[in-house]
Design a protein around this motif. Sequence first.
Motif, PDB file in Angstrom:
ATOM      1  N   LYS A 175       0.834  -1.212   0.000  1.00  0.00           N
ATOM      2  CA  LYS A 175       0.000   0.000   0.000  1.00  0.00           C
ATOM      3  C   LYS A 175       0.865   1.256   0.000  1.00  0.00           C
ATOM      4  O   LYS A 175       0.550   2.235  -0.674  1.00  0.00           O
ATOM      5  CB  LYS A 175      -0.945   0.015   1.203  1.00  0.00           C
ATOM      6  CG  LYS A 175      -1.993  -1.074   1.172  1.00  0.00           C
ATOM      7  CD  LYS A 175      -2.967  -0.859   0.051  1.00  0.00           C
ATOM      8  CE  LYS A 175      -4.009  -1.967   0.050  1.00  0.00           C
ATOM      9  NZ  LYS A 175      -4.829  -1.952  -1.151  1.00  0.00           N
ATOM     10  N   ALA A 176       1.971   1.235   0.741  1.00  0.00           N
ATOM     11  CA  ALA A 176       2.872   2.391   0.778  1.00  0.00           C
ATOM     12  C   ALA A 176       3.499   2.633  -0.594  1.00  0.00           C
ATOM     13  O   ALA A 176       3.597   3.782  -1.043  1.00  0.00           O
ATOM     14  CB  ALA A 176       3.951   2.175   1.828  1.00  0.00           C
ATOM     15  N   SER A 194       0.768   4.013  -2.994  1.00  0.00           N
ATOM     16  CA  SER A 194       0.465   5.418  -2.711  1.00  0.00           C
ATOM     17  C   SER A 194       1.645   6.318  -3.070  1.00  0.00           C
ATOM     18  O   SER A 194       1.447   7.453  -3.515  1.00  0.00           O
ATOM     19  CB  SER A 194       0.057   5.609  -1.252  1.00  0.00           C
ATOM     20  OG  SER A 194       1.119   5.290  -0.394  1.00  0.00           O
ATOM     21  N   LYS A 195       2.870   5.824  -2.927  1.00  0.00           N
ATOM     22  CA  LYS A 195       4.056   6.597  -3.316  1.00  0.00           C
ATOM     23  C   LYS A 195       4.013   6.927  -4.804  1.00  0.00           C
ATOM     24  O   LYS A 195       4.199   8.084  -5.206  1.00  0.00           O
ATOM     25  CB  LYS A 195       5.328   5.804  -2.994  1.00  0.00           C
ATOM     26  CG  LYS A 195       6.596   6.412  -3.544  1.00  0.00           C
ATOM     27  CD  LYS A 195       7.782   5.499  -3.294  1.00  0.00           C
ATOM     28  CE  LYS A 195       9.024   5.977  -4.028  1.00  0.00           C
ATOM     29  NZ  LYS A 195      10.159   5.065  -3.841  1.00  0.00           N
ATOM     30  N   THR A 214       1.367   6.594  -7.011  1.00  0.00           N
ATOM     31  CA  THR A 214       0.185   7.356  -7.431  1.00  0.00           C
ATOM     32  C   THR A 214       0.324   8.815  -7.010  1.00  0.00           C
ATOM     33  O   THR A 214      -0.104   9.717  -7.731  1.00  0.00           O
ATOM     34  CB  THR A 214      -1.109   6.744  -6.871  1.00  0.00           C
ATOM     35  OG1 THR A 214      -1.021   6.622  -5.459  1.00  0.00           O
ATOM     36  CG2 THR A 214      -1.395   5.389  -7.501  1.00  0.00           C
ATOM     37  N   GLY A 215       0.947   9.058  -5.866  1.00  0.00           N
ATOM     38  CA  GLY A 215       1.217  10.427  -5.434  1.00  0.00           C
ATOM     39  C   GLY A 215       2.203  11.124  -6.356  1.00  0.00           C
ATOM     40  O   GLY A 215       2.041  12.300  -6.691  1.00  0.00           O
ATOM     41  N   GLU A 246      -6.509  -1.053  -8.980  1.00  0.00           N
ATOM     42  CA  GLU A 246      -5.657  -2.005  -8.272  1.00  0.00           C
ATOM     43  C   GLU A 246      -6.221  -3.394  -8.522  1.00  0.00           C
ATOM     44  O   GLU A 246      -7.277  -3.745  -8.021  1.00  0.00           O
ATOM     45  CB  GLU A 246      -5.605  -1.670  -6.785  1.00  0.00           C
ATOM     46  CG  GLU A 246      -4.929  -0.350  -6.504  1.00  0.00           C
ATOM     47  CD  GLU A 246      -4.713  -0.089  -5.023  1.00  0.00           C
ATOM     48  OE1 GLU A 246      -4.571  -1.059  -4.246  1.00  0.00           O
ATOM     49  OE2 GLU A 246      -4.684   1.094  -4.662  1.00  0.00           O
TER      50      GLU A 246
END
Length: 134
Positions: free
Chosen positions: A24-25, A28-29, A31-32, A45
């Motif tokens: 998840k990290a 999100s890294k 996609t951010g 996903e």
Amino acid sequence: MEKIINSYETLFIVNAENGDEAVKATVSKFTGLIAENGTLEEVNEWGKRRLAYPIDDISEGYYVVATFKSEPEFPAELERVFNIDESIMRSVVIKLDEKKLAKAAAAKEAKAAAEAAAAAAAAAEAEAPATDAE
């Protein structure tokens, strides 16, 4: 001078053996990162899937597909960062064809309009009073 904005799609596979929190990290890294350098349109996903062939003796990965718009320089930087991060097993970034995107969007709108018209006709038919023939 006008900025050029293109549509892109990326698929990346995250090493799922590091645990759900690490996956998840990583998702999100990236996609951010995409959102910071462009417009993130959609993230799908796919989850944990079996790989077609083992990569470094790992047979499963977490698949993510992201669609975004950005300037032409960003996809090369994104691929560079994908290659640096050890939790990314495989990745690809492709440029989407604007003509095909417009045609697909028009077809999707036409289908939605046809379904709405069919639903309205069915509702009108259901509300019409039934006539008894004697």
